[in-house]
Motif scaffolding. Structure first.
Motif, PDB file in Angstrom:
ATOM      1  N   ARG A   1       0.813  -1.216   0.000  1.00 15.31           N
ATOM      2  CA  ARG A   1       0.000   0.000   0.000  1.00 15.31           C
ATOM      3  C   ARG A   1       0.850   1.271   0.000  1.00 15.31           C
ATOM      4  NH1 ARG A   1      -5.629  -0.864  -0.644  1.00 15.31           N
ATOM      5  NH2 ARG A   1      -6.187  -2.835   0.366  1.00 15.31           N
ATOM      6  N   VAL A   2       2.144   1.137   0.274  1.00 14.79           N
ATOM      7  CA  VAL A   2       3.014   2.312   0.334  1.00 14.79           C
ATOM      8  C   VAL A   2       3.213   2.870  -1.067  1.00 14.79           C
ATOM      9  CG1 VAL A   2       5.308   3.157   0.955  1.00 14.79           C
ATOM     10  CG2 VAL A   2       4.171   1.459   2.405  1.00 14.79           C
ATOM     11  N   SER A   3       3.067   4.184  -1.201  1.00 14.34           N
ATOM     12  CA  SER A   3       3.260   4.871  -2.476  1.00 14.34           C
ATOM     13  C   SER A   3       3.904   6.228  -2.199  1.00 14.34           C
ATOM     14  CB  SER A   3       1.910   5.067  -3.181  1.00 14.34           C
ATOM     15  OG  SER A   3       1.117   6.013  -2.465  1.00 14.34           O
ATOM     16  N   PRO A   4       4.330   6.949  -3.239  1.00  8.19           N
ATOM     17  CA  PRO A   4       4.890   8.291  -2.997  1.00  8.19           C
ATOM     18  C   PRO A   4       3.940   9.200  -2.215  1.00  8.19           C
ATOM     19  CG  PRO A   4       5.358   7.589  -5.236  1.00  8.19           C
ATOM     20  CD  PRO A   4       4.443   6.569  -4.656  1.00  8.19           C
ATOM     21  N   TYR A   5       2.619   8.960  -2.371  1.00 13.44           N
ATOM     22  CA  TYR A   5       1.651   9.793  -1.665  1.00 13.44           C
ATOM     23  C   TYR A   5       1.589   9.467  -0.171  1.00 13.44           C
ATOM     24  CZ  TYR A   5       0.200  10.635  -6.462  1.00 13.44           C
ATOM     25  OH  TYR A   5       0.190  10.964  -7.787  1.00 13.44           O
TER      26      TYR A   5
ATOM     27  N   LEU B   1       0.715   7.081   7.742  1.00 12.38           N
ATOM     28  CA  LEU B   1       0.693   6.000   8.715  1.00 12.38           C
ATOM     29  C   LEU B   1       0.879   4.625   8.075  1.00 12.38           C
ATOM     30  CD1 LEU B   1      -2.252   7.142  11.018  1.00 12.38           C
ATOM     31  CD2 LEU B   1       0.205   7.443  11.379  1.00 12.38           C
ATOM     32  N   ILE B   2       0.686   4.522   6.756  1.00  9.25           N
ATOM     33  CA  ILE B   2       0.819   3.226   6.088  1.00  9.25           C
ATOM     34  C   ILE B   2       2.249   2.704   6.179  1.00  9.25           C
ATOM     35  CG2 ILE B   2       0.649   2.009   3.893  1.00  9.25           C
ATOM     36  CD1 ILE B   2      -1.716   3.743   3.196  1.00  9.25           C
ATOM     37  N   PRO B   3       3.280   3.484   5.782  1.00  5.33           N
ATOM     38  CA  PRO B   3       4.641   2.958   5.942  1.00  5.33           C
ATOM     39  C   PRO B   3       5.012   2.722   7.397  1.00  5.33           C
ATOM     40  CG  PRO B   3       4.676   5.255   5.197  1.00  5.33           C
ATOM     41  CD  PRO B   3       3.278   4.778   5.071  1.00  5.33           C
ATOM     42  N   VAL B   4       4.456   3.520   8.312  1.00  6.52           N
ATOM     43  CA  VAL B   4       4.723   3.290   9.738  1.00  6.52           C
ATOM     44  C   VAL B   4       4.144   1.943  10.159  1.00  6.52           C
ATOM     45  CG1 VAL B   4       4.333   4.139  12.074  1.00  6.52           C
ATOM     46  CG2 VAL B   4       4.779   5.757  10.218  1.00  6.52           C
ATOM     47  N   ALA B   5       2.927   1.655   9.703  1.00  8.40           N
ATOM     48  CA  ALA B   5       2.301   0.367  10.019  1.00  8.40           C
ATOM     49  C   ALA B   5       3.100  -0.789   9.431  1.00  8.40           C
ATOM     50  CB  ALA B   5       0.867   0.341   9.493  1.00  8.40           C
ATOM     51  N   ALA B   6       3.588  -0.616   8.198  1.00  8.62           N
ATOM     52  CA  ALA B   6       4.395  -1.666   7.577  1.00  8.62           C
ATOM     53  C   ALA B   6       5.687  -1.887   8.360  1.00  8.62           C
ATOM     54  CB  ALA B   6       4.707  -1.301   6.126  1.00  8.62           C
ATOM     55  N   LEU B   7       6.306  -0.792   8.811  1.00  3.13           N
ATOM     56  CA  LEU B   7       7.539  -0.899   9.590  1.00  3.13           C
ATOM     57  C   LEU B   7       7.280  -1.603  10.921  1.00  3.13           C
ATOM     58  CD1 LEU B   7      10.523  -0.249  10.008  1.00  3.13           C
ATOM     59  CD2 LEU B   7       9.832   2.003  10.885  1.00  3.13           C
ATOM     60  N   LEU B   8       6.187  -1.240  11.592  1.00  2.00           N
ATOM     61  CA  LEU B   8       5.849  -1.894  12.849  1.00  2.00           C
ATOM     62  C   LEU B   8       5.514  -3.370  12.630  1.00  2.00           C
ATOM     63  CD1 LEU B   8       3.677   0.872  14.552  1.00  2.00           C
ATOM     64  CD2 LEU B   8       5.921   0.049  15.302  1.00  2.00           C
TER      65      LEU B   8
ATOM     66  N   ALA C   1       2.595  -5.372  16.892  1.00  2.00           N
ATOM     67  CA  ALA C   1       1.610  -5.813  15.893  1.00  2.00           C
ATOM     68  C   ALA C   1       0.268  -5.128  16.121  1.00  2.00           C
ATOM     69  CB  ALA C   1       1.452  -7.326  15.948  1.00  2.00           C
ATOM     70  N   SER C   2      -0.137  -5.011  17.381  1.00  2.00           N
ATOM     71  CA  SER C   2      -1.414  -4.347  17.685  1.00  2.00           C
ATOM     72  C   SER C   2      -1.387  -2.885  17.270  1.00  2.00           C
ATOM     73  CB  SER C   2      -1.722  -4.467  19.176  1.00  2.00           C
ATOM     74  OG  SER C   2      -1.814  -5.821  19.571  1.00  2.00           O
ATOM     75  N   LEU C   3      -0.262  -2.216  17.532  1.00  2.00           N
ATOM     76  CA  LEU C   3      -0.135  -0.817  17.128  1.00  2.00           C
ATOM     77  C   LEU C   3      -0.152  -0.686  15.607  1.00  2.00           C
ATOM     78  CD1 LEU C   3       0.236   2.112  17.888  1.00  2.00           C
ATOM     79  CD2 LEU C   3       2.712   1.719  18.059  1.00  2.00           C
ATOM     80  N   ALA C   4       0.534  -1.581  14.926  1.00  5.70           N
ATOM     81  CA  ALA C   4       0.525  -1.565  13.460  1.00  5.70           C
ATOM     82  C   ALA C   4      -0.890  -1.752  12.928  1.00  5.70           C
ATOM     83  CB  ALA C   4       1.434  -2.668  12.924  1.00  5.70           C
TER      84      ALA C   4
ATOM     85  N   PHE D   1      -2.922   1.057  10.746  1.00  3.99           N
ATOM     86  CA  PHE D   1      -3.354   0.715   9.390  1.00  3.99           C
ATOM     87  C   PHE D   1      -4.855   0.890   9.239  1.00  3.99           C
ATOM     88  CE2 PHE D   1      -4.408  -1.851   5.750  1.00  3.99           C
ATOM     89  CZ  PHE D   1      -3.360  -1.599   4.881  1.00  3.99           C
ATOM     90  N   GLN D   2      -5.610   0.480  10.253  1.00  2.00           N
ATOM     91  CA  GLN D   2      -7.061   0.622  10.167  1.00  2.00           C
ATOM     92  C   GLN D   2      -7.484   2.088  10.197  1.00  2.00           C
ATOM     93  OE1 GLN D   2      -8.981  -1.963   9.389  1.00  2.00           O
ATOM     94  NE2 GLN D   2      -7.025  -3.059   9.349  1.00  2.00           N
ATOM     95  N   VAL D   3      -6.781   2.917  10.987  1.00  2.00           N
ATOM     96  CA  VAL D   3      -7.075   4.353  11.014  1.00  2.00           C
ATOM     97  C   VAL D   3      -6.835   4.958   9.640  1.00  2.00           C
ATOM     98  CG1 VAL D   3      -6.282   6.579  11.905  1.00  2.00           C
ATOM     99  CG2 VAL D   3      -6.688   4.678  13.475  1.00  2.00           C
ATOM    100  N   THR D   4      -5.761   4.541   8.998  1.00  3.11           N
ATOM    101  CA  THR D   4      -5.433   5.070   7.671  1.00  3.11           C
ATOM    102  C   THR D   4      -6.458   4.634   6.633  1.00  3.11           C
ATOM    103  OG1 THR D   4      -3.092   4.958   8.232  1.00  3.11           O
ATOM    104  CG2 THR D   4      -3.635   5.175   5.905  1.00  3.11           C
TER     105      THR D   4
END
Length: 272
Positions: free
Chosen positions: A89-93, A102-109, A129-132, A136-139
């Motif tokens: 889901r990570v993109s330049p945007y 938050l998507i790349p943060v979720a992927a990192l977590l 994992a719970s934080l990720a 991700f769901q918030v995003t």
């Protein structure tokens, strides 16, 4: 005693790990030779039994409780699946000043949780994992939900990791089971009929491997429960709509593989 027969048995015993041969090789060879009945070659059934036994020893099946290890491997595979799907889901945007960051943060977590699980740190894995999952769901809100492909991996993984909070680290996975989490990478990267074909292929391979290591099929079945829960959620959402019948068919297809894997692996494990 036939020297030819002894050499045949020794060749078969070479399939076993060196340490196992040092500990039990002489005893096994003596037993086989005593029961040879004057044969010049190992019987086909003996050969198959020795090779199968060697594969089981190399898989780490001898004298261990496999349940904690199966749960650990399945949780690891689910977190790999989530991390790969989040990374897709990570993109330049994703790096502008918007909730998408938050998507790349979720992927990192998710990657951190995967490493923590691999290193047998269940508390760290569950927390990250719970934080990720939350990020991700918030995003993804309001588009994401239980019928979304990235929804169920983390809840299932956390559920499988909970017993590890009260247990010592399981013995390291060996053989095919050790590499099973890697299967989640192509499964997370394929959609539609390609994804269905990939699931069917790995499921058939795991069923074939049942004779050697039923834990592989069991862990894969737990991983594939993710797809079942997605379809169940989608079925609930489409109740009373024109898509309901198609969703029932999709649910039926999704249930087949994990049901076969879990039932067959449980049955085989009880007999061994």
């Amino acid at each position: 005693m036939s020297a030819t027969l002894e050499r045949g048995y020794l060749r078969l015993l070479n399939f076993y790990p060196a340490e196992y041969r040092r500990d039990r090789g002489a005893e096994i060879l003596e037993t086989l030779m005593a029961a040879s009945d004057g044969r010049e070659r190992p019987a086909p059934r003996e050969s198959a039994s020795l090779i199968l036994g060697a594969l089981r020893v190399r898989a780490g099946l001898v004298g261990r409780d496999s349940r904690p290890l199966v749960l650990h491997v399945a949780a690891l595979a689910l977190l790999v699946h989530f991390t790969v799907m989040a990374a897709r889901r990570v993109s330049p945007y994703s790096f502008d000043l918007s909730p998408d960051v938050l998507i790349p943060v979720a992927a990192l977590l998710g990657a951190v949780a995967t490493i923590a699980t691999w290193r047998h740190r269940p508390r760290t894995a569950i927390l990250t994992a719970s934080l990720a999952f939350v990020l991700f769901q918030v995003t993804a809100w309001p588009m994401a939900g239980p019928s979304n492909g990235e929804f169920w991996q983390v809840p299932l993984a956390v559920l499988l990791l909970l017993p590890a909070l009260r247990q010592s680290a399981p013995a390291p996975a060996r053989g095919v089971l050790r590499h099973l989490p890697l299967v989640a990478v192509p499964l997370a990267g394929l959609d539609g009929w390609a994804g269905f074909g990939a699931v069917a292929t790995v499921s058939v391979a795991a069923l074939v491997w049942l004779a050697v290591d039923a834990r592989v099929a069991m862990a894969l079945g737990l991983l594939l429960l993710n797809y079942v829960l997605v379809q169940v959620s989608f079925l609930a959402e489409t109740a009373g709509t024109g898509r309901f019948t198609d969703t029932v068919v999709s649910l039926g297809l999704a249930v087949v593989s994990p049901a076969l894997l879990l039932i067959s692996s449980t049955t085989v494990a009880r007999r061994i």
